[in-house]
Scaffold this active site. Sequence first.
Site, mmCIF file in Angstrom:
data_model
loop_
_atom_site.group_PDB
_atom_site.id
_atom_site.type_symbol
_atom_site.label_atom_id
_atom_site.label_comp_id
_atom_site.label_asym_id
_atom_site.label_seq_id
_atom_site.Cartn_x
_atom_site.Cartn_y
_atom_site.Cartn_z
ATOM 1 N N ARG A 164 6.658 43.092 -102.987
ATOM 2 C CA ARG A 164 5.482 43.538 -102.212
ATOM 3 C C ARG A 164 5.513 43.114 -100.750
ATOM 4 O O ARG A 164 4.476 42.890 -100.130
ATOM 5 C CB ARG A 164 4.179 43.000 -102.826
ATOM 6 C CG ARG A 164 3.818 43.556 -104.149
ATOM 7 C CD ARG A 164 3.598 45.071 -104.111
ATOM 8 N NE ARG A 164 2.988 45.519 -105.339
ATOM 9 C CZ ARG A 164 3.659 45.778 -106.454
ATOM 10 N NH1 ARG A 164 4.973 45.675 -106.472
ATOM 11 N NH2 ARG A 164 3.026 46.185 -107.541
ATOM 12 N N SER A 237 -4.001 46.122 -107.697
ATOM 13 C CA SER A 237 -3.906 44.663 -107.890
ATOM 14 C C SER A 237 -4.426 43.946 -106.637
ATOM 15 O O SER A 237 -3.974 44.235 -105.533
ATOM 16 C CB SER A 237 -2.455 44.248 -108.108
ATOM 17 O OG SER A 237 -1.924 44.905 -109.226
ATOM 18 N N GLU A 333 -2.692 40.296 -102.596
ATOM 19 C CA GLU A 333 -1.820 41.442 -102.292
ATOM 20 C C GLU A 333 -2.531 42.318 -101.260
ATOM 21 O O GLU A 333 -1.914 42.886 -100.356
ATOM 22 C CB GLU A 333 -1.523 42.260 -103.559
ATOM 23 C CG GLU A 333 -0.699 43.476 -103.205
ATOM 24 C CD GLU A 333 -0.337 44.400 -104.357
ATOM 25 O OE1 GLU A 333 -0.038 43.918 -105.460
ATOM 26 O OE2 GLU A 333 -0.343 45.618 -104.122
HETATM 27 N N1 EPU Z 1 -2.283 40.672 -118.901
HETATM 28 C C1 EPU Z 1 -3.224 39.861 -119.483
HETATM 29 N N2 EPU Z 1 -4.478 40.354 -119.617
HETATM 30 C C2 EPU Z 1 -4.814 41.608 -119.203
HETATM 31 C C3 EPU Z 1 -3.841 42.428 -118.609
HETATM 32 C C4 EPU Z 1 -2.577 41.936 -118.464
HETATM 33 O O1 EPU Z 1 -2.959 38.748 -119.872
HETATM 34 O O2 EPU Z 1 -5.981 41.972 -119.377
HETATM 35 C C5 EPU Z 1 -0.906 40.146 -118.738
HETATM 36 C C6 EPU Z 1 -0.029 40.545 -119.902
HETATM 37 O O3 EPU Z 1 0.832 39.467 -120.205
HETATM 38 C C7 EPU Z 1 0.773 41.687 -119.356
HETATM 39 C C8 EPU Z 1 0.935 41.229 -117.912
HETATM 40 O O4 EPU Z 1 -0.320 40.649 -117.575
HETATM 41 O O5 EPU Z 1 2.017 41.843 -119.981
HETATM 42 C C9 EPU Z 1 1.292 42.303 -116.929
HETATM 43 O O6 EPU Z 1 0.291 43.300 -116.894
HETATM 44 P P1 EPU Z 1 0.622 44.759 -116.341
HETATM 45 O O7 EPU Z 1 1.834 45.277 -116.983
HETATM 46 O O8 EPU Z 1 -0.625 45.559 -116.411
HETATM 47 O O9 EPU Z 1 1.039 44.544 -114.829
HETATM 48 P P2 EPU Z 1 0.594 43.542 -113.673
HETATM 49 O O10 EPU Z 1 1.622 42.486 -113.511
HETATM 50 O O11 EPU Z 1 -0.807 43.102 -113.868
HETATM 51 C C10 EPU Z 1 1.937 44.834 -111.876
HETATM 52 C C11 EPU Z 1 1.700 45.395 -110.508
HETATM 53 C C12 EPU Z 1 0.968 46.717 -110.612
HETATM 54 C C13 EPU Z 1 1.812 47.677 -111.441
HETATM 55 C C14 EPU Z 1 2.040 47.062 -112.821
HETATM 56 C C15 EPU Z 1 2.957 47.886 -113.680
HETATM 57 C C16 EPU Z 1 1.522 43.454 -109.055
HETATM 58 C C17 EPU Z 1 0.637 42.616 -108.199
HETATM 59 N N3 EPU Z 1 0.925 44.445 -109.719
HETATM 60 O O12 EPU Z 1 0.661 44.549 -112.426
HETATM 61 O O13 EPU Z 1 0.860 47.245 -109.281
HETATM 62 O O14 EPU Z 1 1.168 48.930 -111.561
HETATM 63 O O15 EPU Z 1 2.665 45.763 -112.661
HETATM 64 O O16 EPU Z 1 4.264 47.765 -113.223
HETATM 65 O O17 EPU Z 1 2.724 43.207 -109.101
HETATM 66 C C18 EPU Z 1 -0.559 47.229 -107.389
HETATM 67 O O18 EPU Z 1 0.329 46.616 -106.801
HETATM 68 O O19 EPU Z 1 -1.654 47.528 -106.824
HETATM 69 C C19 EPU Z 1 -0.382 47.576 -108.782
HETATM 70 C C20 EPU Z 1 -1.338 48.167 -109.505
#
Ligand code: EPU
Length: 338
Positions: A164, A237, A333
Amino acid sequence: MNILNNISLLPYNSFGIDVRTKYFAEYQNIEELYQLLESDIARREKLLQIGSGSNLLFVSDFEGIILYSKIKFIEKMAETDGEVFLRVGSGVVWDDFVNYCVTNNYIGAENLSLIPSQTGAAAVQNIGAYGVEISDIVQTVETIDIQTLEKQIFTNSECQYDYRTSVFKTDLKGKKIVTAVEFCLSKKPNFNLSYANLKQEILKNYSEINLSNIRATIISIRDSKLPNPKIKGNAGSFFTNPYICIAHFEKLKKTYPEIPYYPVNEELVKIPAAWLIEQCGWKGKQRGRAAVNAAQPLVLVNQGSAAGAEILALAQEIQKSIKEKFAINLKLEVEVIF
Ligand code: EPU
């Protein structure tokens, strides 16, 4: 070229924050951008280039000039048996470009479907999702220097891409305006299905894995997790997933054996911020008109007419509780504009 006065930023930020800017100007091409940058107003005032405003939080009226790119073109620069090189104007809506690639069977952008952004801003931010970052397909980034008006083309490695971030958010922050980005897409079906259960998710609904089925599945996953900013203001995010050292991780693992993590290198692991936020009991919580999204707590939402300061206050409360419970500093972010 027309510099407007006292413009509402409501249509220009996905959080739906109702603030105004002293000056606002759109440009259709590089010549108009030059004229703007040479104007007395741009020379004198604080200057901010925005994309689709989907990664910004305005906490007050903007006392300066906001520039908005409407440079829109997609042109094919070169093509081989296996690859195609496309040059794209900074003002092209990112998902329109992804759609163009999918329609033409060009592979590499599909996992980044539906990310709200303009192409120029996407290359600055190194947008990423579902195992892919834009830096995987960026060939060069074309810029203009705000002070000297000099053109400079950055190769992918000169962009210093990382999670990012890029050189345009660090050493060159506020110095360059991106005017176009060149991408290298593949014509061979080397899809990236590394994210969680993406493959199973596709095969649940479709009999084969192809470009349009991947795009449709990514769109449906996003829709199920992320609130639509047209309905509920948000900027995706709000925090980045923090990197912590192995020693810190091992210590946390003793107290929280179920802690999810992704190894980064021999020294660091990445912890999902959503998990940390959930553990601190924030899921679905509301403070005034700001709230933590229930389906994906990494997203903060505007419940209606929230001030930017209310969202920021909530974010700071979250940061404080995570610091106290896990000794981890959550970084924003979203860019806060004062
Ligand atoms: N999780 C929880 N509780 C929840 C949701 C998620 O514990 O309610 C944990 C779980 O372990 C899950 C992990 O968080 O496996 C990751 O969740 P998710 O796959 O939804 O992705 P994220 O890490 O929260 C990142 C990016 C998103 C992108 C998704 C999918 C960042 C800051 N965010 O989110 O990007 O869409 O992965 O690849 O890296 C953005 O940058 O605005 C964005 C939406």
